[in-house]
Scaffold this motif. Structure first.
Motif, PDB file in Angstrom:
ATOM      1  N   ARG A 101       0.824  -1.215   0.000  1.00 27.64           N
ATOM      2  CA  ARG A 101       0.000   0.000   0.000  1.00 27.64           C
ATOM      3  C   ARG A 101       0.860   1.268   0.000  1.00 27.64           C
ATOM      4  O   ARG A 101       0.358   2.360   0.239  1.00 27.64           O
ATOM      5  CB  ARG A 101      -0.950  -0.031   1.208  1.00 27.64           C
ATOM      6  CG  ARG A 101      -2.045  -1.080   1.025  1.00 27.64           C
ATOM      7  CD  ARG A 101      -2.703  -1.505   2.318  1.00 27.64           C
ATOM      8  NE  ARG A 101      -3.794  -2.470   2.068  1.00 27.64           N
ATOM      9  CZ  ARG A 101      -3.600  -3.769   1.825  1.00 27.64           C
ATOM     10  NH1 ARG A 101      -2.366  -4.271   1.833  1.00 27.64           N
ATOM     11  NH2 ARG A 101      -4.620  -4.572   1.587  1.00 27.64           N
ATOM     12  N   GLY A 102       2.140   1.097  -0.264  1.00 27.57           N
ATOM     13  CA  GLY A 102       3.028   2.244  -0.435  1.00 27.57           C
ATOM     14  C   GLY A 102       3.393   2.957   0.841  1.00 27.57           C
ATOM     15  O   GLY A 102       3.808   4.125   0.806  1.00 27.57           O
ATOM     16  N   LEU A 103       3.270   2.283   1.983  1.00 26.12           N
ATOM     17  CA  LEU A 103       3.562   2.926   3.263  1.00 26.12           C
ATOM     18  C   LEU A 103       5.011   2.699   3.664  1.00 26.12           C
ATOM     19  O   LEU A 103       5.574   1.623   3.446  1.00 26.12           O
ATOM     20  CB  LEU A 103       2.617   2.385   4.344  1.00 26.12           C
ATOM     21  CG  LEU A 103       1.123   2.545   4.031  1.00 26.12           C
ATOM     22  CD1 LEU A 103       0.275   1.942   5.134  1.00 26.12           C
ATOM     23  CD2 LEU A 103       0.772   4.016   3.822  1.00 26.12           C
ATOM     24  N   ASP A 104       5.624   3.730   4.244  1.00 23.76           N
ATOM     25  CA  ASP A 104       6.993   3.641   4.743  1.00 23.76           C
ATOM     26  C   ASP A 104       6.987   3.167   6.190  1.00 23.76           C
ATOM     27  O   ASP A 104       6.005   3.359   6.917  1.00 23.76           O
ATOM     28  CB  ASP A 104       7.696   4.993   4.640  1.00 23.76           C
ATOM     29  CG  ASP A 104       7.990   5.386   3.195  1.00 23.76           C
ATOM     30  OD1 ASP A 104       8.227   4.474   2.376  1.00 23.76           O
ATOM     31  OD2 ASP A 104       7.992   6.592   2.888  1.00 23.76           O
ATOM     32  N   ILE A 105       8.105   2.576   6.617  1.00 25.31           N
ATOM     33  CA  ILE A 105       8.191   1.954   7.929  1.00 25.31           C
ATOM     34  C   ILE A 105       9.228   2.660   8.792  1.00 25.31           C
ATOM     35  O   ILE A 105      10.342   2.946   8.352  1.00 25.31           O
ATOM     36  CB  ILE A 105       8.573   0.456   7.811  1.00 25.31           C
ATOM     37  CG1 ILE A 105       7.636  -0.271   6.849  1.00 25.31           C
ATOM     38  CG2 ILE A 105       8.568  -0.200   9.189  1.00 25.31           C
ATOM     39  CD1 ILE A 105       6.193  -0.313   7.277  1.00 25.31           C
ATOM     40  N   CYS A 106       8.851   2.903  10.037  1.00 25.45           N
ATOM     41  CA  CYS A 106       9.763   3.476  11.030  1.00 25.45           C
ATOM     42  C   CYS A 106       9.723   2.591  12.269  1.00 25.45           C
ATOM     43  O   CYS A 106       8.646   2.274  12.778  1.00 25.45           O
ATOM     44  CB  CYS A 106       9.343   4.906  11.384  1.00 25.45           C
ATOM     45  SG  CYS A 106      10.320   5.684  12.696  1.00 25.45           S
ATOM     46  N   THR A 107      10.890   2.149  12.743  1.00 25.92           N
ATOM     47  CA  THR A 107      10.952   1.311  13.937  1.00 25.92           C
ATOM     48  C   THR A 107      12.096   1.760  14.833  1.00 25.92           C
ATOM     49  O   THR A 107      12.800   2.723  14.524  1.00 25.92           O
ATOM     50  CB  THR A 107      11.171  -0.182  13.581  1.00 25.92           C
ATOM     51  OG1 THR A 107      12.554  -0.396  13.236  1.00 25.92           O
ATOM     52  CG2 THR A 107      10.292  -0.630  12.432  1.00 25.92           C
ATOM     53  N   GLY A 108      12.280   1.015  15.924  1.00 29.21           N
ATOM     54  CA  GLY A 108      13.415   1.283  16.807  1.00 29.21           C
ATOM     55  C   GLY A 108      14.720   0.810  16.229  1.00 29.21           C
ATOM     56  O   GLY A 108      15.756   0.948  16.881  1.00 29.21           O
ATOM     57  N   CYS A 109      14.679   0.221  15.042  1.00 25.01           N
ATOM     58  CA  CYS A 109      15.802  -0.123  14.157  1.00 25.01           C
ATOM     59  C   CYS A 109      16.573  -1.371  14.552  1.00 25.01           C
ATOM     60  O   CYS A 109      17.496  -1.772  13.863  1.00 25.01           O
ATOM     61  CB  CYS A 109      16.771   1.053  13.971  1.00 25.01           C
ATOM     62  SG  CYS A 109      18.035   1.261  15.226  1.00 25.01           S
TER      63      CYS A 109
END
Length: 460
Positions: A180-188
């Motif tokens: 769905r074209g969403l970018d991901i941000c996490t604690g890495c």
């Protein structure tokens, strides 16, 4: 024990960080007490050692005790000399590009906070608005903002210590988000921080998305225990856990929470504490708890704890979806559409959530010590958002005692932290933390866990 391969070499920058002033070089190589070199070395080693499976920072530092990093200033610009670096960061003698990129992000963020922000009267007054502005400046310096892009950054929280079934599920959810074209941000880090990025990477590839963003936000106290995974293509190091958490909720547009331990619970309590503030009730912020069918008991425990401590109003702020990655992605996409309409109608920025009200207790750095942990106000005689803030600090102390060098040192010297307060609330907390221990969510699987805390059911 197999001896690890070590590599010594000189690497050039990948990105925009290519020159330093003489003063900046001196700051990074200052080995005196309070100097930047120990922090610089620790964060650089964590980035280089991304294949590490231990969550004990001492193991990493001891295993690579001969590692050193030095600044090389040439007329053509900046280079880094790596001495006895982990061989896993290299392929046929050449450093992996993603790791090289993250290495220079370390230089950028440590220098920016130290030379531009630390001690500045503009940011050092403890004022809530100023602290929010500080987080903004760090993110902007890292070029994290895309002003014209509609809200599409999904923050994924979850534990580094999860089973294979839960890990595979995080990849499935990430895949649906990526489609769905969403970018991901996490604690890495690893586990639930890595899985969504791997899945989204495949989803983006199928949709021929070439400018994928996999943002990892960390902080010095945790980076050695949760080394950045190599899928991260935009690493950002915040000064402390409080600014890291605020960066997530200001920068991200919605949050998905996978199973985890006390660190994930800390994140949940932080976010709910902010959303429960009366000034934030009208602000849309999609929040989904999800996991495979084997995680039902985990989320029942979390939901029960939230209901018993923060009440039904907190439970209404999130949805629980079990074993349905497509439904998670569809609900998140629908939630982001609401965020877009709200930001457009209020004039708030797409790239930074300025309207959220955040009180100082969520922003002021909390240093877990035996005294500060015992002094926490853990009772229901306070507004729900304030109780959430204090419970968040309690969980932060457990995290510190588990995986942060400062916390581990205190536990070794003086024994477990003590948590005390309202008897029923303490019973709820004891059950929750006990479930994390039984489910092996405190440390990586195979590790022997010795509790860093004691729950006291009555205040003395």
């Amino acid at each position: 024990m197999v001896k690890k391969e070590l590599v010594s070499t000189i690497v050039s920058p990948l990105g925009t960080m290519n020159v330093l002033s003489n003063n900046e070089v001196s700051l990074l190589q200052d080995t005196n007490q309070g100097g930047l070199y120990p922090l610089f070395r620790q964060c650089a080693l964590a980035v280089l050692n991304c294949d590490e499976t231990s969550d004990n920072p001492y193991n990493v530092m001891e295993e690579f005790d001969s590692f050193d990093i030095r600044i090389v200033q040439e007329h053509r610009g900046l280079k880094l000399e790596l001495i006895n670096a982990p061989g896993s960061a290299f392929v046929d003698g050449r450093i992996i590009k993603g790791i090289r990129q993250s290495l220079f992000c370390v230089v950028r963020d440590i220098l920016y906070v130290s030379s531009e922000l630390k001690g500045s009267p503009r940011f050092d007054n403890g004022d809530s608005t100023s602290l929010t502005d500080l987080v903004f400046h760090i993110l902007r310096n890292a070029k994290a903002f895309l002003p014209k892009q509609l809200p599409n950054v999904v923050v994924c929280w979850g534990g580094h210590s999860i089973g294979q079934g839960e890990y595979k599920y995080t990849k499935k959810v990430g895949y649906q988000l990526g489609l769905r074209g969403l970018d991901i941000c996490t604690g890495c880090g690893p586990g639930a921080m890595k899985g969504p990025m791997k899945g989204a990477n495949l989803g983006h590839a199928k949709q021929r998305i070439s400018n994928s963003r996999f943002i990892g936000i960390t902080e010095p106290g945790i980076i050695a225990a949760e080394s950045p995974n190599p899928i991260v293509n935009q690493l950002i190091i915040m000064p402390d856990i409080e600014k890291r958490l605020e960066a997530f909720v200001r920068f991200g547009h919605g949050i998905i929470i996978f199973p985890g331990g006390p660190g994930t619970c800390e994140e949940i309590l932080y976010l709910l504490g902010i959303l429960l503030h009366p000034d934030n009730e009208h602000i849309p912020f999609p929040l989904i708890f999800t996991g495979p069918s084997e995680s039902v008991g985990y989320f029942e425990q979390i939901d029960r704890f939230i209901g018993n401590t923060l009440g039904p109003q907190a439970q209404r702020r999130y949805n629980i979806i079990i074993d349905d990655p497509r439904e998670v992605a569809q609900q998140m996409k629908s939630g982001l559409d609401k965020v877009t309409r709200f930001r457009r109608s209020t004039g708030d920025a797409y790239y930074y959530n300025w309207l959220l009200r955040t009180e100082e207790i969520f922003q002021a750095p909390f240093e877990p010590t035996h005294e500060s942990m015992e002094a926490l106000q853990l009772d229901r005689d306070q507004p729900a958002h304030m109780l959430a803030a204090n419970l968040r600090r309690a969980m932060s102390g457990v995290v510190a005692g588990n995986v942060k060098r400062s916390g581990i040192d205190l536990i070794r010297a003086r024994g477990p932290f003590q948590l005390s307060g309202d008897p029923q609330l303490m019973e709820d907390m004891d059950q929750l933390l006990g479930s994390f221990v039984k489910q092996q969510r405190m440390k990586l699987p195979g590790s022997v866990y010795e509790p860093c805390y004691e729950v006291v059911h009555k205040k003395v």
